[in-house]
Motif scaffolding. Structure first.
Motif, PDB file in Angstrom:
ATOM      1  N   GLN A  42      21.989  38.554 -49.673  1.00  0.00           N
ATOM      2  CA  GLN A  42      21.816  37.318 -50.457  1.00  0.00           C
ATOM      3  C   GLN A  42      21.964  37.596 -51.950  1.00  0.00           C
ATOM      4  O   GLN A  42      22.599  36.841 -52.675  1.00  0.00           O
ATOM      5  N   GLN A  72      22.814  26.731 -50.517  1.00  0.00           N
ATOM      6  CA  GLN A  72      21.663  27.114 -49.691  1.00  0.00           C
ATOM      7  C   GLN A  72      21.998  26.965 -48.214  1.00  0.00           C
ATOM      8  O   GLN A  72      21.649  27.826 -47.394  1.00  0.00           O
ATOM      9  N   GLN A  75      24.466  29.774 -47.163  1.00  0.00           N
ATOM     10  CA  GLN A  75      23.790  31.066 -47.039  1.00  0.00           C
ATOM     11  C   GLN A  75      22.903  31.101 -45.801  1.00  0.00           C
ATOM     12  O   GLN A  75      22.901  32.079 -45.049  1.00  0.00           O
ATOM     13  N   THR A  76      22.132  30.028 -45.594  1.00  0.00           N
ATOM     14  CA  THR A  76      21.240  29.977 -44.434  1.00  0.00           C
ATOM     15  C   THR A  76      22.023  30.132 -43.133  1.00  0.00           C
ATOM     16  O   THR A  76      21.662  30.931 -42.256  1.00  0.00           O
ATOM     17  N   THR A 102      15.722  32.412 -49.251  1.00  0.00           N
ATOM     18  CA  THR A 102      16.526  31.858 -48.161  1.00  0.00           C
ATOM     19  C   THR A 102      16.580  32.802 -46.968  1.00  0.00           C
ATOM     20  O   THR A 102      16.490  32.379 -45.808  1.00  0.00           O
ATOM     21  N   SER A 103      16.721  34.097 -47.235  1.00  0.00           N
ATOM     22  CA  SER A 103      16.785  35.087 -46.158  1.00  0.00           C
ATOM     23  C   SER A 103      15.518  35.083 -45.314  1.00  0.00           C
ATOM     24  O   SER A 103      15.572  35.291 -44.093  1.00  0.00           O
ATOM     25  N   ALA A 106      15.709  31.946 -42.994  1.00  0.00           N
ATOM     26  CA  ALA A 106      16.829  32.025 -42.044  1.00  0.00           C
ATOM     27  C   ALA A 106      16.568  33.065 -40.957  1.00  0.00           C
ATOM     28  O   ALA A 106      16.811  32.815 -39.766  1.00  0.00           O
ATOM     29  N   PRO A 133      13.016  25.089 -53.620  1.00  0.00           N
ATOM     30  CA  PRO A 133      13.515  25.593 -52.341  1.00  0.00           C
ATOM     31  C   PRO A 133      12.556  26.590 -51.698  1.00  0.00           C
ATOM     32  O   PRO A 133      12.403  26.624 -50.480  1.00  0.00           O
ATOM     33  N   GLU A 134      11.893  27.390 -52.542  1.00  0.00           N
ATOM     34  CA  GLU A 134      10.966  28.399 -52.013  1.00  0.00           C
ATOM     35  C   GLU A 134       9.807  27.774 -51.250  1.00  0.00           C
ATOM     36  O   GLU A 134       9.330  28.350 -50.270  1.00  0.00           O
ATOM     37  N   ASN A 137      11.002  26.982 -47.853  1.00  0.00           N
ATOM     38  CA  ASN A 137      11.145  28.235 -47.107  1.00  0.00           C
ATOM     39  C   ASN A 137       9.799  28.732 -46.590  1.00  0.00           C
ATOM     40  O   ASN A 137       9.675  29.182 -45.449  1.00  0.00           O
TER      41      ASN A 137
END
Length: 364
Positions: A42, A72, A75-76, A102-103, A106, A133-134, A137
């Motif tokens: 990432q 996002q 990447q996900t 994101t990792s 996911a 976004p965090e 997640n």
């Protein structure tokens, strides 16, 4: 006991380093604990990835998924597809994810869909801000996690209130602080220190990267000008995140007391933090390090998922409120900043507690 450990972005690397060290320390024929390290890719810039593996003495990943840039969603999706293949080829007993990038989310989803037990380190922290976004997640990851390791009693209570079993929630402390304390004797002066005539307690350190602060160019520049006005002639060292650098290139404003530098490796960054008059940031993790180092911290956010850094640490939230910003700088100038108090279990031993607990979970 086979554990697949996932890392994908800069904040992850500081968290997995002491966990790997603790696993290796406790590896015995009787414990039969092993790990496989997966880097999702990432963060793929050398300054955001490779440097941290070298400086924190993290073994080279068993596999790099090489996902790299994208939205996002892109990447996900890319991480999930590649990580699924990894789990099919090398099925572990547990997948361990850290933090809230994101990792993290996911790989958590992928592991659970493969019916593999999921461990989340730094579970339960919440900002209450769904524009981050965090935060999404964290919420998604915790909703499907089997074993939770928390940094504070507040995080523990967040999970219990959400309906998770107390038996699966373990308050162990903060692995970021493990890394900090393990490396304090190794921090190093950055190459530009003498070029800029920097001196301890005679400069500010700035990190700004959150979309809410940098994506709108005019408000971002206004924030930088506000900061510049309050520090007067004192230098500001600003390691510029790649996405922020692009925005700065779009403006012709001049900031004479700013030193714009490349993103720093861990050892150089902690040197800058430890010796600064104050850290000016919108990061979460940096507020933890600043608190333990007893460095004043002004955070340009209105919420935090780490309230202990405000209650017991050195962190003050100011958002973009000019009055609060002014008051914070005035406290600095008057030497009235709160000193750090004892933060429970932020003692450098969190990773050891995690691995010892995992051995108990697996072997009883």
């Amino acid at each position: 006991m086979k554990i697949t450990i996932v890392a994908g972005a800069r904040p992850n690397f500081m968290k997995i380093s002491p966990i790997i060290r603790a696993i290796e320390k406790l590896q015995t024929p009787k414990s039969q604990i092993s790990y496989r390290l997966i880097h999702t890719g990432q963060h793929y810039d050398a300054n955001l990835s490779d440097t941290f593996f070298e400086e924190l003495q993290i073994p080279q990943p068993n596999k790099n998924l090489n996902i790299k840039s994208g939205s996002q969603a892109e990447q996900t999706a890319g991480i999930m597809i590649a990580f699924e293949e990894e789990l099919i080829e090398n099925r572990p007993d547990f997948v361990l994810v850290v933090g809230d990038v994101t990792s993290t989310m996911a790989c958590a989803i992928t592991a659970k869909k493969a019916s593999i037990s999921l461990i989340h380190v730094e579970a339960g922290i919440r900002s209450g801000d769904l524009t981050m976004p965090e935060e999404i997640n964290r919420m998604v990851t915790d909703s499907i996690t089997d074993y939770f390791f928390t940094t504070s009693d507040i995080a523990t209570q967040n999970l219990i209130k959400a309906g998770h079993s107390k038996e699966n929630v373990f308050f162990v402390g903060n692995v970021m602080i493990d890394t900090l304390l393990q490396n304090l004797n190794r921090i190093k002066k950055p190459a530009f220190w003498d070029d800029f005539d920097l001196a301890p307690n005679q400069y500010y350190l700035l990190t700004i990267h959150r979309p809410s602060n940098v994506d709108e160019v005019n408000s971002f520049i206004e924030l930088l000008m506000e900061i510049s006005a309050h520090v007067e002639e004192m230098p500001i060292v600003f390691p510029v995140h790649p996405r922020t650098q692009q925005i700065l290139l779009e403006t012709k404003k001049d900031f004479p007391n700013f030193h714009f530098v490349e993103p720093q490796g861990y050892l150089s960054f902690i040197y800058l933090l430890k010796n600064s008059k104050a850290i000016l940031t919108d990061s979460g993790g940096i507020t933890e390090e600043a608190s333990i180092l007893d460095v004043p911290c002004i955070t340009f956010r209105s919420t935090t998922e780490r309230p202990e850094t405000c209650d017991l640490g050195t962190n003050v939230l100011v958002g973009n409120d000019k009055k609060k910003i002014s008051e914070a700088f005035q406290k600095l100038k008057n030497n009235q900043w709160e000193k750090v108090k004892n933060i429970p279990l932020w003692d450098g031993k969190a990773s050891e507690r995690i691995v010892e607990q995992l051995l108990r979970i697996n072997y009883g």
